[in-house]
Write a protein that holds these residues in place. Structure first.
Motif, PDB file in Angstrom:
ATOM      1  N   ASP A  80       1.130  -1.166   0.618  1.00  0.00           N
ATOM      2  CA  ASP A  80       0.087   0.242   0.286  1.00  0.00           C
ATOM      3  C   ASP A  80       0.982   1.336  -0.683  1.00  0.00           C
ATOM      4  N   ARG A 222      -8.152   1.220  -0.115  1.00  0.00           N
ATOM      5  CA  ARG A 222      -7.455  -0.223  -0.651  1.00  0.00           C
ATOM      6  C   ARG A 222      -8.676  -0.286  -1.450  1.00  0.00           C
ATOM      7  N   LYS A 233      -5.170  -2.791  -1.972  1.00  0.00           N
ATOM      8  CA  LYS A 233      -4.821  -1.511  -1.066  1.00  0.00           C
ATOM      9  C   LYS A 233      -5.827  -1.321  -2.936  1.00  0.00           C
ATOM     10  N   ASN A 243      -5.575   1.868  -7.351  1.00  0.00           N
ATOM     11  CA  ASN A 243      -5.349   2.487  -7.010  1.00  0.00           C
ATOM     12  C   ASN A 243      -5.355   3.836  -6.833  1.00  0.00           C
TER      13      ASN A 243
END
Length: 293
Positions: A80, A222, A233, A243
């Protein structure tokens, strides 16, 4: 409150080629990432010293060998956020992969190297790499004639999309993958609000009697479409599951920013210290690396 798994790596391996058969850390990282269960630790945070994504002229593409070998692993695992130090300034990227924002599972990179030390800040009199590329030996001329600094071996030479067509290696404007940068002292907090949403804030230090303030704030969300083992994510609640980040820093996403002005770039924010699930991440503790070069 949500939980996260933090992985700490070294960005310096003398005599070891990143990703080679002799790279013990690379093999260890593959094992660790394969064992992550996102249903138990939904957030995957990676920390190491030298950033992959920075526009500091003295560190630009200085960790390219590691990035080329390790970034595919982190993308496959759905990491992430990556936290770095080294550069004594603050920079935050959009979700990025291989210098492009087109990758739907790109990673947010945050450089928090301005918490303070006796070396001072990284800001040069001339500015960032896109402001000094014409003065930098490794930004101009053909590849065979360029004079690369010791930290950038030419075997890791790479281009990035939409760079200055006259150089191909260095940008002549703030790269599209960079969301915000700041040359003042400060540190940051990250609040994990849930298994799918986190809020990152960069706090500029008090200056000339003025109190500390939030210079940069972003919400990261996420998506289950990235990574493996019960999802990973995404950000900004995008419908396609990619993302992204919900920038809350005013016009800072398209400017260089500066914490020395003493005025906040954020309105309507809440101090992370008053919320639950807050973890501190600064240059001296978050990446364990931002106190020196």
């Amino acid at each position: 409150m949500s939980t996260c798994l933090q992985i700490f790596l070294t960005s310096f391996q003398p005599l070891v080629k990143f990703g080679s058969d002799n790279d013990i850390q690379f093999k260890w990282l593959k094992q660790q990432l394969a064992a992550v269960d996102r249903s138990k630790t939904p957030w995957l945070i990676v920390n190491f010293h030298f950033p992959w994504y920075t526009t500091d002229p003295n560190s630009y593409k200085g960790n390219e060998c590691m990035r080329q070998a390790y970034e595919p692993l982190l993308l496959e695992a759905g990491a992430d956020i990556v936290f770095n130090g080294h550069v004594h300034a603050y920079e935050r990227s959009y979700p990025v992969a291989n210098y492009s924002r087109s990758e739907p599972c790109g990673i947010v990179h945050i450089v928090v190297g301005s918490a303070g030390n006796d070396e001072g800040l990284s800001a040069t009199p001339d500015g960032w790499i896109d402001q000094v590329y014409h003065k930098t030996a490794y930004c101009t001329g053909c590849a065979e004639q360029r004079q690369f600094p010791d930290y950038q071996p030419q075997r890791c030479f790479s281009f990035q999309p939409n760079e200055n067509p006259g150089t191909g290696y260095c940008p002549d404007k703030m790269p599209s993958w960079l969301a915000f940068r700041d040359t003042g002292f400060g540190s940051g907090t990250i609040t994990f609000k849930s298994s799918t949403e986190a809020v990152w804030e960069f706090w500029a230090n008090p200056i000339e009697g003025k109190p500390s303030y939030v210079a940069d704030r972003v919400t990261i969300k996420r998506s289950s479409n990235c990574g493996s083992k019960s999802g990973s994510k995404g950000t900004n609640g995008s419908s396609n599951g990619s993302n992204s980040t919900a920038n809350e820093s005013g016009s800072s996403s398209s400017t260089s920013g500066s914490s020395s002005s003493g005025t906040s770039a954020v309105s309507g924010t809440t101090s992370a210290n008053n919320e639950t699930g807050t973890a501190t991440n600064s240059a001296t503790s978050g990446s364990g690396s931002g106190t020196g070069k």
